[in-house]
Design a protein around this motif. Structure first.
Motif, PDB file in Angstrom:
ATOM      1  N   LEU A 100       0.849  -1.193   0.000  1.00 17.54           N
ATOM      2  CA  LEU A 100       0.000   0.000   0.000  1.00 17.54           C
ATOM      3  C   LEU A 100       0.882   1.238   0.000  1.00 17.54           C
ATOM      4  O   LEU A 100       1.716   1.408   0.905  1.00 17.54           O
ATOM      5  CB  LEU A 100      -0.894   0.032   1.246  1.00 17.54           C
ATOM      6  N   ARG A 101       0.712   2.080  -0.991  1.00 16.54           N
ATOM      7  CA  ARG A 101       1.509   3.298  -1.080  1.00 16.54           C
ATOM      8  C   ARG A 101       0.591   4.514  -1.238  1.00 16.54           C
ATOM      9  O   ARG A 101       0.209   4.881  -2.343  1.00 16.54           O
ATOM     10  CB  ARG A 101       2.494   3.197  -2.258  1.00 16.54           C
ATOM     11  N   PRO A 102       0.214   5.096  -0.113  1.00 17.42           N
ATOM     12  CA  PRO A 102      -0.673   6.260  -0.186  1.00 17.42           C
ATOM     13  C   PRO A 102       0.084   7.511  -0.601  1.00 17.42           C
ATOM     14  O   PRO A 102       1.261   7.667  -0.275  1.00 17.42           O
ATOM     15  CB  PRO A 102      -1.179   6.405   1.256  1.00 17.42           C
ATOM     16  N   GLY A 241       3.609  -0.851 -10.622  1.00 12.61           N
ATOM     17  CA  GLY A 241       3.418  -0.199  -9.327  1.00 12.61           C
ATOM     18  C   GLY A 241       4.698   0.435  -8.814  1.00 12.61           C
ATOM     19  O   GLY A 241       4.688   1.487  -8.177  1.00 12.61           O
ATOM     20  N   ASP A 242       5.813  -0.207  -9.091  1.00  9.72           N
ATOM     21  CA  ASP A 242       7.112   0.345  -8.705  1.00  9.72           C
ATOM     22  C   ASP A 242       7.300   1.705  -9.370  1.00  9.72           C
ATOM     23  O   ASP A 242       7.648   2.695  -8.726  1.00  9.72           O
ATOM     24  CB  ASP A 242       8.220  -0.629  -9.132  1.00  9.72           C
ATOM     25  N   ILE A 243       7.044   1.739 -10.646  1.00 11.11           N
ATOM     26  CA  ILE A 243       7.291   2.960 -11.423  1.00 11.11           C
ATOM     27  C   ILE A 243       6.268   4.050 -11.068  1.00 11.11           C
ATOM     28  O   ILE A 243       6.632   5.195 -10.787  1.00 11.11           O
ATOM     29  CB  ILE A 243       7.236   2.641 -12.931  1.00 11.11           C
ATOM     30  N   SER A 245       4.506   4.475  -8.431  1.00 12.37           N
ATOM     31  CA  SER A 245       4.557   5.015  -7.072  1.00 12.37           C
ATOM     32  C   SER A 245       5.697   6.026  -6.914  1.00 12.37           C
ATOM     33  O   SER A 245       5.565   6.998  -6.175  1.00 12.37           O
ATOM     34  CB  SER A 245       4.618   3.907  -6.027  1.00 12.37           C
ATOM     35  N   ASP A 246       6.796   5.822  -7.607  1.00 14.60           N
ATOM     36  CA  ASP A 246       7.839   6.860  -7.584  1.00 14.60           C
ATOM     37  C   ASP A 246       7.309   8.136  -8.227  1.00 14.60           C
ATOM     38  O   ASP A 246       7.545   9.246  -7.750  1.00 14.60           O
ATOM     39  CB  ASP A 246       9.089   6.404  -8.360  1.00 14.60           C
ATOM     40  N   GLN A 247       6.581   7.974  -9.315  1.00 16.74           N
ATOM     41  CA  GLN A 247       6.030   9.138 -10.000  1.00 16.74           C
ATOM     42  C   GLN A 247       5.038   9.878  -9.102  1.00 16.74           C
ATOM     43  O   GLN A 247       5.078  11.105  -8.988  1.00 16.74           O
ATOM     44  CB  GLN A 247       5.349   8.705 -11.294  1.00 16.74           C
TER      45      GLN A 247
HETATM   46 MG    MG Z   1      10.724   1.556  -6.364  1.00 15.28          MG
END
Ligand code: MG
Ligand code: IPM
Length: 347
Positions: A100-102, A241-243, A245-247
């Motif tokens: 979960l990345r809020p 999701g990795d990409i 979430s950094d954005q």
């Molecule tokens: Mg990452």
């Protein structure tokens, strides 16, 4: 209340130290903190980025507070000995499949994002990223073709049960928020994504109240900077999701503010800032510990059901920001400990 603390590399120890100070200040009954080695630090000490004793500590704990791993000095090591394997190994070994990345914009920080303030100010989204599958964990190698050319490959795949369980997490999260779920894939090109989409549609039948949409990942990357306010919950695979979430972190102002939770089917979870080890600023006392402090809040909420304490930490961070405390990531000059002090004073 046993919490494993894996500080790791680079700025990991500095930011984790501040989060631990915050946890201790809450005087939680039965709080027990156990440290373990991960990443390049563990490799240098034990010859492996995720030593057995660290895994044992993780398994014995109710939750893990994780700093960061990564060290350019390890780039020449075999892949299975590189620092990143510590976090990937923990995610896999402990079946922490739901990340979960809020991302929300803190009041007063609207001017610090790279987007126009009126665009950024509307961001209040949650990225639900699958964490145990995809191209991350498929067969991979660099091989030599018969004609002598080298070829690298990484197999992308998702089994339907893997998609189903993360889809449920996405729908349930949406039910607790604005009831909108956007599933991000690349179904116009990838079979993995086609199955992903089919399964998400099946799961959707269990959640008639949730408004489901689908978006290709390239479009999602564009929409995230065009009109991020349109998103409530995004559910997506490991790589996308990795990409994204950094954005998303940059859209809200800084990667130094974003916390994350990696959850299993039970209450065991790993909590970490989404930023990395930042070797360029490590050891200088300038890293912003807020993302790790906010990760500690998520830890209390998701693994121990301590909603009030979690909210208290989040309010203290928000207040410190409102009062003008800024790490270098936000264009300010407050150091790691000064920011920790500021949060503690506002608890
Ligand atoms: Mg990452
Ligand atoms: C993250 C990181 C990790 C990932 C790295 C450190 C392996 O970028 O948590 O987003 O790619 O998942």
């Amino acid at each position: 209340m046993k919490i494993a603390v894996f500080a790791g590399d680079g700025i990991g120890p500095e930011v984790t130290h501040e989060a631990v100070r915050v946890l201790k200040a809450l005087h939680l009954p039965g709080l027990e903190l156990i440290e373990g080695d991960v990443g390049a630090a563990a490799y240098r000490k034990h010859g492996h980025p995720l030593p057995q004793q660290t895994l044992d500590i993780a398994r014995s704990a109710g939750a893990i507070l994780f700093g960061a791993v990564g060290d350019f000095g390890c780039d020449d090591l075999e892949r299975n000995l590189r620092p990143e394997q510590a976090i990937l190994g923990l995610r896999k070994e402990l079946a922490l499949f739901a990340n979960l990345r809020p991302a929300t914009v803190f009041k007063g920080l609207e001017d610090l994002t790279t987007l126009r303030p009126e665009v950024a100010g509307k961001i209040d989204l949650l990225i639900v990223r699958e964490l145990n599958g995809d191209v991350y964990f498929g067969e991979k190698a660099i091989r030599t073709l018969p004609d002598g050319r080298r070829q690298g490959y990484d197999i992308m795949s998702y089994a339907e049960d893997e998609v189903r369980r993360i889809a449920h997490v996405g729908f349930r999260a949406a039910m607790g928020r604005r009831k909108q779920l956007c599933s991000v894939d690349k179904a116009n090109v990838l079979e993995t994504s086609q199955l992903w989409r089919d399964v998400v549609l099946e799961v959707a039948r269990d959640y008639p109240e949730v408004e489901l949409s689908h978006m290709y990942v390239d479009n999602a990357a564009m929409q995230l900077v065009r009109n991020p306010g349109q998103f409530d919950v995004i559910v997506t695979g490991n790589l996308f999701g990795d990409i994204l979430s950094d954005q998303a972190s940059m859209c809200v102002g800084s990667i130094g503010l974003l916390a994350s939770a990696s959850l299993s089917e039970g209450t065991l979870g790993l909590y970490e800032p989404i930023h990395g080890s930042a070797p360029d600023i490590a050891g200088k006392g300038v890293a912003n510990p807020m993302a790790t402090i906010l990760s500690a809040a998520m830890l209390l909420r998701h693994s121990f059901g301590l909603e009030a304490e979690a909210a208290r930490i989040e309010a203290a961070v928000a207040r410190a920001l409102a009062d003008g405390f800024r790490g270098g990531d936000l264009g300010g000059s407050d150091g790691t400990v000064a920011i920790g002090d500021a949060v503690l004073a506002r608890l």
